[in-house]
Design an enzyme around this catalytic site. Structure first.
Site, PDB file in Angstrom:
ATOM      1  N   CYS A  71      -4.227   7.547   2.839  1.00  0.00           N
ATOM      2  CA  CYS A  71      -3.087   6.892   3.486  1.00  0.00           C
ATOM      3  C   CYS A  71      -2.109   7.953   3.993  1.00  0.00           C
ATOM      4  O   CYS A  71      -1.628   8.783   3.222  1.00  0.00           O
ATOM      5  CB  CYS A  71      -2.381   5.969   2.489  1.00  0.00           C
ATOM      6  SG  CYS A  71      -0.876   5.221   3.144  1.00  0.00           S
TER       7      CYS A  71
ATOM      8  N   SER B  77       5.499   5.046  -6.326  1.00  0.00           N
ATOM      9  CA  SER B  77       5.702   3.950  -7.279  1.00  0.00           C
ATOM     10  C   SER B  77       7.077   4.014  -7.945  1.00  0.00           C
ATOM     11  O   SER B  77       7.333   3.309  -8.919  1.00  0.00           O
ATOM     12  CB  SER B  77       4.610   4.000  -8.359  1.00  0.00           C
ATOM     13  OG  SER B  77       4.564   5.287  -8.943  1.00  0.00           O
TER      14      SER B  77
ATOM     15  N   HIS C 282      -9.222   4.703 -12.327  1.00  0.00           N
ATOM     16  CA  HIS C 282      -7.998   4.234 -11.653  1.00  0.00           C
ATOM     17  C   HIS C 282      -8.265   2.852 -11.048  1.00  0.00           C
ATOM     18  O   HIS C 282      -9.369   2.575 -10.576  1.00  0.00           O
ATOM     19  CB  HIS C 282      -7.605   5.226 -10.562  1.00  0.00           C
ATOM     20  CG  HIS C 282      -6.298   4.932  -9.889  1.00  0.00           C
ATOM     21  ND1 HIS C 282      -6.171   3.996  -8.891  1.00  0.00           N
ATOM     22  CD2 HIS C 282      -5.049   5.442 -10.092  1.00  0.00           C
ATOM     23  CE1 HIS C 282      -4.902   3.963  -8.494  1.00  0.00           C
ATOM     24  NE2 HIS C 282      -4.207   4.820  -9.214  1.00  0.00           N
TER      25      HIS C 282
ATOM     26  N   CYS D 131      -2.959  -3.754  -0.920  1.00  0.00           N
ATOM     27  CA  CYS D 131      -2.462  -2.986   0.224  1.00  0.00           C
ATOM     28  C   CYS D 131      -3.457  -3.082   1.377  1.00  0.00           C
ATOM     29  O   CYS D 131      -4.669  -2.929   1.170  1.00  0.00           O
ATOM     30  CB  CYS D 131      -2.284  -1.529  -0.195  1.00  0.00           C
ATOM     31  SG  CYS D 131      -1.895  -0.431   1.182  1.00  0.00           S
TER      32      CYS D 131
ATOM     33  N   GLU E 139      -7.467   1.362  -8.270  1.00  0.00           N
ATOM     34  CA  GLU E 139      -7.971   1.335  -6.891  1.00  0.00           C
ATOM     35  C   GLU E 139      -9.438   1.747  -6.842  1.00  0.00           C
ATOM     36  O   GLU E 139     -10.244   1.120  -6.153  1.00  0.00           O
ATOM     37  CB  GLU E 139      -7.151   2.266  -5.989  1.00  0.00           C
ATOM     38  CG  GLU E 139      -7.636   2.252  -4.549  1.00  0.00           C
ATOM     39  CD  GLU E 139      -7.010   3.320  -3.670  1.00  0.00           C
ATOM     40  OE1 GLU E 139      -7.722   3.825  -2.778  1.00  0.00           O
ATOM     41  OE2 GLU E 139      -5.831   3.660  -3.868  1.00  0.00           O
TER      42      GLU E 139
ATOM     43  N   HIS F  73      -3.198  -2.095  -5.609  1.00  0.00           N
ATOM     44  CA  HIS F  73      -4.382  -1.260  -5.851  1.00  0.00           C
ATOM     45  C   HIS F  73      -5.696  -1.929  -5.443  1.00  0.00           C
ATOM     46  O   HIS F  73      -6.684  -1.236  -5.195  1.00  0.00           O
ATOM     47  CB  HIS F  73      -4.492  -0.914  -7.342  1.00  0.00           C
ATOM     48  CG  HIS F  73      -3.304  -0.203  -7.885  1.00  0.00           C
ATOM     49  ND1 HIS F  73      -2.208  -0.867  -8.403  1.00  0.00           N
ATOM     50  CD2 HIS F  73      -3.028   1.106  -7.995  1.00  0.00           C
ATOM     51  CE1 HIS F  73      -1.315   0.016  -8.815  1.00  0.00           C
ATOM     52  NE2 HIS F  73      -1.784   1.222  -8.580  1.00  0.00           N
TER      53      HIS F  73
ATOM     54  N   SER G  45      -0.837   8.149 -10.714  1.00  0.00           N
ATOM     55  CA  SER G  45      -1.707   9.201 -10.179  1.00  0.00           C
ATOM     56  C   SER G  45      -1.002   9.925  -9.033  1.00  0.00           C
ATOM     57  O   SER G  45      -1.016  11.155  -8.946  1.00  0.00           O
ATOM     58  CB  SER G  45      -3.022   8.569  -9.699  1.00  0.00           C
ATOM     59  OG  SER G  45      -3.852   9.527  -9.125  1.00  0.00           O
TER      60      SER G  45
END
Length: 296
Positions: A198, A270, A129, A97, A131, A75, A227
């Site tokens: 993404c 995930s 969140h 990532c 990220e 994240h 999420s």
């Protein structure tokens, strides 16, 4: 007996695979490895890695840690996390990532640009969140987070806007927000948007819709905190109302299988493949038991 199929397109995305591989490699060396937050939003996978020795900590615990080794999950993290690590002599194993890392850099560059002091840096994403916290951190906390088109309507259309997106958000909803801002931004005011979703995640939507539509019954396997899981499960429900969100095999509702001719098992970015396989095997056990009872 009903046919049971696992969706080949479901399971970990590249970023999660990379984070788990790094964790396993470090754990194999021995010594204590901490992870800042759940390595993935799936409790079963977190438990598996904790059995291998991974210790999950929160940000308060991280701030009190010294002379340790800590893995940063896919994240990403805000700049303060790296500053704390330097101050406390913490070795960082960075599993952010690459897609998220690139997005962080773009937002930081935009924030540092002096072209327009009035501009609004807007992030379409889930407030709070992990990220998104990392992205907002690139702007010293000044970025505006919007979770929906309704929240986008409250932006100041008299000031320029730079719009980005959390990497795992819906491409369709992002485009709706872009269209609304284009229609409402005041004449002469600058609006620039960057599709930072993404594609490995975005492409799962048409795939999972097709998969869900091809079965009578769907079990969508995902951690409740994911999420991405909530978003993909919603897509399943749109095309197949007989879709059910489960976290593990114990949550399978046996009576649902009674009339199903075909059962699909799918999941989030995930969701580990081994868990979907475990769910599939449990379903097949249910079905074979039912068949035996019928023939008694």
């Amino acid at each position: 007996m009903a046919n049971v199929e696992i969706d080949k397109s479901s399971g970990f995305c590249f970023g999660v695979v990379n984070a788990i591989r790094k964790a396993e490699e470090e754990l194999a060396k021995g010594g204590t490895l901490y992870c800042l937050g759940d390595i993935v939003h799936n409790s079963r996978e977190v438990e598996r890695l904790e059995r291998l020795g991974l210790v999950t900590i929160n940000h308060d615990e991280f701030s009190r840690l010294h002379n340790a080794k800590v893995l940063l999950r896919a994240h990403g993290e805000p700049p303060e996390t790296y500053e704390t690590a330097r101050r406390n002599n913490i070795e960082i194993i960075d599993a952010t990532c690459p897609v998220v890392l690139q997005l962080q850099k773009r937002i930081k560059q935009e924030y540092n640009r002096d072209d327009d002091p009035q501009k609004q840096i807007v992030i379409y994403g889930k407030s709070g969140h992990a990220e998104v916290l990392g992205l907002v951190g690139q702007t010293a906390g000044r970025a505006i987070v919007i979770e929906s088109l309704e929240e986008a309507k409250r932006l100041d259309f008299g000031r320029s806007i730079r719009l980005y997106s959390q990497t795992t958000k819906s491409l369709h909803e992002f485009r709706e927000i872009v269209e609304y801002i284009q229609e409402h931004i005041k004449p002469g005011i600058s609006f620039q948007y960057y599709d930072t979703i993404c594609r490995q995640v975005a492409n799962r939507i048409p795939n999972i819709r097709e998969f869900a539509a091809s079965h009578d019954l769907i079990f969508f396997v995902s951690g409740k905190k994911s999420s991405n899981g909530k978003m993909l499960f919603s897509e399943c429900r749109k095309v197949n109302p007989n879709s059910h969100l489960i976290d593990n095999a114990a949550e399978i509702d046996g009576p649902l299988l009674a009339d199903a001719k075909s059962v699909g098992v799918c999941g989030a970015t995930s969701t580990p493949k081994w868990l979907m396989e475990e769910i599939s095997q449990t379903i097949q056990t249910f079905l074979s038991t039912e068949t035996q009872n019928i023939h008694k």
